[in-house]
Design a protein around this motif. Structure first.
Motif, PDB file in Angstrom:
ATOM      1  N   ALA A   4      -3.909   4.724   3.914  1.00  0.00           N
ATOM      2  CA  ALA A   4      -3.566   5.944   3.182  1.00  0.00           C
ATOM      3  C   ALA A   4      -2.500   6.742   3.918  1.00  0.00           C
ATOM      4  N   VAL A   9       0.854   4.943   3.621  1.00  0.00           N
ATOM      5  CA  VAL A   9       1.393   5.157   2.278  1.00  0.00           C
ATOM      6  C   VAL A   9       2.090   6.519   2.193  1.00  0.00           C
ATOM      7  N   ARG A  43       6.172   7.136   1.239  1.00  0.00           N
ATOM      8  CA  ARG A  43       6.685   8.051   0.212  1.00  0.00           C
ATOM      9  C   ARG A  43       7.595   9.107   0.829  1.00  0.00           C
ATOM     10  N   VAL A  88       5.444   3.160  -3.722  1.00  0.00           N
ATOM     11  CA  VAL A  88       4.188   2.415  -3.622  1.00  0.00           C
ATOM     12  C   VAL A  88       3.909   1.759  -4.967  1.00  0.00           C
ATOM     13  N   GLU A 141      -1.368   0.865  -4.985  1.00  0.00           N
ATOM     14  CA  GLU A 141      -2.038   1.826  -4.117  1.00  0.00           C
ATOM     15  C   GLU A 141      -3.076   1.126  -3.249  1.00  0.00           C
ATOM     16  N   VAL A 179      -1.862  -2.953   0.370  1.00  0.00           N
ATOM     17  CA  VAL A 179      -0.889  -2.099  -0.306  1.00  0.00           C
ATOM     18  C   VAL A 179       0.362  -2.946  -0.535  1.00  0.00           C
TER      19      VAL A 179
END
Length: 253
Positions: A83, A86, A90, A96, A99, A110
């Motif tokens: 997480a 990710v 971004r 992404v 997810e 991912v």
């Protein structure tokens, strides 16, 4: 024979897999080419199978994720926190595509695109720790990317993984990346007639032998065998159009 059965450090290319349009044919092709056997392939995991070399997992293979996607190899980078990684993707301008997805007890995956549109994956390991055998014939030896803007790509991957870069003398703009130890992979510019984006390179006992086998199976040679300081190298395309490289490593003294 280098082996590992624990999680790879964050930022390390830790796993590769192949998205296949023809599962059985692709399994047979790569098994013949690299001496692999296959385990898994259960419906519970969408038909995804692991390639084993001498009892250790070296790669994965599954059906294409999206309709119209071309067959291809994907490089996955280890992460301790999918997480959080990710979020950095971004923030640095990436996209992404898939997810963070828990794959049962095996781990979390991912799929993402860098700002230039090149796909890569993340893997937060659980029971599945990634590549267990490497740097030997039939196993992964190197991961690298060919991109349109090398400076922008270096900034992106540094922001995401904290990479440090080392220029390769006489090979500009090619540079290796790492997180403080040995180089983990490389990144350079796009060359005419060769694939863009992330590609995987397998160690082999005979580059010329593999080239002949690929051509005999209906694949193509994109870069003819060439002797380098790292070994005899070639870039190939499998019968379904997916590029990959092979490297015959120098004999150890």
């Amino acid at each position: 024979m280098p082996t590992r059965d624990t999680a790879w450090p964050a930022g390390t290319p830790c796993w590769i897999d192949y998205g296949a349009g023809e599962l059985d044919s692709a399994k047979a092709f790569y098994a013949d080419l690299f001496g692999w056997s296959w385990t898994g392939g259960d419906e519970e995991y969408g038909g995804y199978a692991n390639a084993d070399k001498d009892g250790a997992q070296v790669a994965g293979l599954g059906p294409l994720m999206g309709e119209g996607d071309p067959p291809s190899w994907t490089t996955y980078f280890a992460t301790d926190d999918a997480a959080a990684t990710v979020g950095r993707i971004r923030d640095a301008g990436g996209t992404v595509v898939v997810e963070p997805m828990e794959i049962g007890p095996l781990g979390t995956m991912v799929i993402a695109l860098d700002p230039q549109g090149h796909a890569f994956g993340l893997w937060q390991s659980g029971e599945h720790t990634g590549v267990q055998r490497y740097n030997e014939p039939g196993a992964l030896v190197w991961n690298e990317a060919a991109v349109e803007d090398t400076d922008a790509a270096q900034r992106f991957y540094t922001a995401v993984f904290g990479f440090q870069w080392q220029a390769m003398g006489g090979m500009a703009p090619y540079a290796t990346f790492g997180t403080g130890g040995d180089p983990l992979g490389g990144l350079g510019g796009v060359s005419p007639g060769l694939p863009a984006g992330w590609t995987v390179c397998f160690a082999v006992s005979s580059t010329d032998g593999v080239v002949g086998a690929v051509e005999g199976a209906g694949g193509k040679v994109l870069h003819t065998p060439e002797d380098t300081e790292f070994g005899r190298f070639a870039v190939l395309e499998d019968p379904w159009g997916a590029p990959f490289s092979v490297m015959e490593l120098p004999a150890r003294g």
